[in-house]
Design a protein around this motif. Sequence first.
Motif, short mmCIF file in Angstrom:
data_model
loop_
_atom_site.label_atom_id
_atom_site.label_comp_id
_atom_site.label_asym_id
_atom_site.label_seq_id
_atom_site.Cartn_x
_atom_site.Cartn_y
_atom_site.Cartn_z
N ILE A 57 0.86 -1.18 0.00
CA ILE A 57 0.00 0.00 0.00
C ILE A 57 0.90 1.23 0.00
N GLY A 58 0.34 2.36 -0.32
CA GLY A 58 1.13 3.59 -0.39
C GLY A 58 0.84 4.51 0.78
N PRO A 59 1.49 5.67 0.79
CA PRO A 59 1.33 6.59 1.92
C PRO A 59 -0.10 7.10 2.10
N PHE A 60 -0.86 7.22 1.01
CA PHE A 60 -2.23 7.72 1.16
C PHE A 60 -3.10 6.73 1.93
N GLU A 61 -2.92 5.45 1.61
CA GLU A 61 -3.68 4.43 2.33
C GLU A 61 -3.24 4.39 3.80
N LEU A 62 -1.94 4.60 4.01
CA LEU A 62 -1.42 4.56 5.37
C LEU A 62 -1.97 5.73 6.18
N LEU A 63 -2.04 6.91 5.56
CA LEU A 63 -2.58 8.08 6.26
C LEU A 63 -4.07 7.90 6.53
N ALA A 64 -4.78 7.29 5.58
CA ALA A 64 -6.22 7.03 5.80
C ALA A 64 -6.38 6.09 6.98
N ILE A 66 -0.55 1.71 -5.93
CA ILE A 66 0.00 2.71 -5.02
C ILE A 66 0.54 3.92 -5.78
N ALA A 67 0.56 5.03 -5.07
CA ALA A 67 0.94 6.31 -5.67
C ALA A 67 2.39 6.26 -6.16
#
Lengths: 338, 453
Positions: free
Chosen positions: A272-279, B328-329
């Motif tokens: 997963i990426g940072p956006f998912e992590l922040l969510a 992912i981004a």
Amino acid sequence: MPHARKVEQRRFEQRQLEVAQEAAGTAAMTRSAYFEAVAARQLTGYFEQVREAAELSRDLAQRMAEAGNAPRLAHMREQAFYAEMTAQLARSRHRAIAAREQLVRMLGLTSVQGTLQLPERLPELPTTPAEAHDAEQTAMDRRLDVLAAARASEAFARSLGLTRATRFVDVLGAGYVNESESREERTDGYEVHLSIPVFDFGDARLARARAGYEQTLARTADIAVKARSQVRETYSAYRTAFDLARHYRDEVVPLRKRISEEALLRYNGMLIGPFELLADAREQVGAVNAAIEAQRDFWLAESDPRTAMTIGPPRWHRRLPANARVRPSHRRRRTLTD
Amino acid sequence: MSNRRRFLANAGAVVLGTAAVSRSAMAALPDAVARTGADTQPPSAPPAGQHYTPVVTLNGWTAPFRMTDGIKEFHLVAEPVVREFAPGMTARLWGYNGQSPGPTIEAVEGDRVRIFVTNRLPEHTSVHWHGLLLPSGMDGVAGLTQPHIPAGRTFVYEFELTRPGTFMYHPHSDEMVQLAMGMMGLFVVHPRNPRHHPADRDYALLLASYDIEPGSHTPRVSTMLDFNLWSWNSRVFPGIDHLVARIGERVRMGNLSMTNHPMHLHGHVFEVTCTDGGWVPKSARWPEVTVDIGVGQMRAIEFDAVAGDWAFHCHKSHHTMNAMGHGIANLVGVDQKDIARRIQKLIPDYMAMGSRGMAEMGEMQMPLPDNTLPMMTGTGPFGALEMGGMFSVLKVRDEQRPGDYTDPGWYRHPPGSLAREWDGELPAPARAAGATPETATVDVRKPGAHDHH
Ligand SMILES: [Cu+2]
């Protein structure tokens, strides 16, 4: 003591009880205002964290858009979410101020800054909840409105010049007048009773007065029955609030924490990426928020059984219904590349 | 209809050759040999019958057989297995005889084989002998050419191997699920004439794809496209053994995955000498460095090995990756150092990744979900290999003795034959007319000078 003075004395006592009831009510409301104020302040910290997470997503999306890695649309979506969170934070901050001012008014303080120093957080839950044991009997023995009704009844009898109590009757027992002292056996192992003197009306000319006296007994019984019901309800509310607060503290928050740890492992593996992590971080903060609310609800409910046992109906309940509380949405958001 | 009557009805199919085996006949079954490890087993020379050069099944093995009245008898047991994909990751699959893929069946053109199939799965199964020419009733298509083999029962197949080549076996009964769970194996029929298509070393591998969610063990059987593990013989890099060679080489590949795989070998020119349909006449072959293997196809490639360490892999670059996020981004070229510091206040163990590319994944050892391989990993003599999935190394050495399959170690490059860093004068590089290097988003840093905070 002359008869008239005795009547006056009884009326004075009754008024005294009512005053005590009001004072107790005011104390309880002040107490509630205190916990509301502390919790509202704590919850503002939560909204700040959520807003911070939204801001980070916004900033990251902006950088991505600037680098050509994401469309303007993705940035605008993050910006819109951030804007919404900013509005919610503003509301939350006002709620904290309003709760604090409510407390200031309850305390009758004049200079706010110098005198009102709120703690950082709500007090911890007690290790074990109080048991209900003799709550209902305590209410019969000590609750002011019950005692006031009983005394009013007695005062009525004395106003008729009746002095000779022949026996006592349990107003909570069925057919109380004739069945006298027989006590209701309760299946759960304890019994509750409220004994009122029965006077010898003797003379038939007092028959109408007797009916009036019986009315006062009926009123006392009615108040006593309601009191018992309120004791049971407030205890249930107290116990549920305790269990929920403990549930959030011991189950929900640790589980959310473990979920966040797993999410971080997934982030490490570029699953997963940072956006998912922040969510996910926002959702974790949301669980902490719910735990704070549950803890607050416990302290709001904490004194109610005692009030219902010793003072009167906890009529100062004026809590918001659960769905009236504002929370930021924790919807799963699409990733930037969707 | 009672089970008993059904059983008798099935028995009627004996004439066609597919028969339910009675309990007394079970006593006569050849031993069902099972393996638990994922090491490559040395080639097993046939104990009986005509000699051939046995194949080496990468990270696999060849099924033993016994001769009964001139018939080669094998015993496959379809059953749940635990397969190590690479050290640190195991999968709960269905396979044969303790492993997925099942053991390679090897025999010779003209042989008659009798194959017992015992079903220890929770549901029925069947075995289809993919590419072999045999009587229709032996084709293993449950419902069409035979009854399903119920759980707990044994069926027997018997047929003659009419033509040599590389084939496969797999279920044709709840096929989608059973293939997704790893049920497959290779079936190699050697030419009767040993001088026909001889090879000094013969490697066999089966291409398959799995979708095992990070943190779990069992493939998601309903995944059709977005697989995250691309395997050879149910192994992924760095779990796939190296291919070792001296001279001459044949690699047989079958594809039972859900997509095509352009298999690319470095340092060699090869020819496809055998397809699903049989041997390719010399006049019909052409030289290649990559051969695309479609779904359900088999290819044998042959080449003369050239000394060196040579990458051998599927050329779909995501097929040389292990499990990764595809949504992912993309943060390449996005400076996030200050943002990362702020994120760390919310998530203390957060580390910014992806700003310079994804190579740090191959370099860093970060804690991952349970039972999950890094998406790119592995180390060679010169550093991180940054690979996963369908990747291995062909190690060719002049001094490797015939029949020696032990790892010779990394290649020692002859002097002057190794790329090296240049520290002398550089002529100005020529650039396309009008091109200007883009420097806005490319932050050039010396290796090792970066920090992760
Ligand atoms: Cu591929």
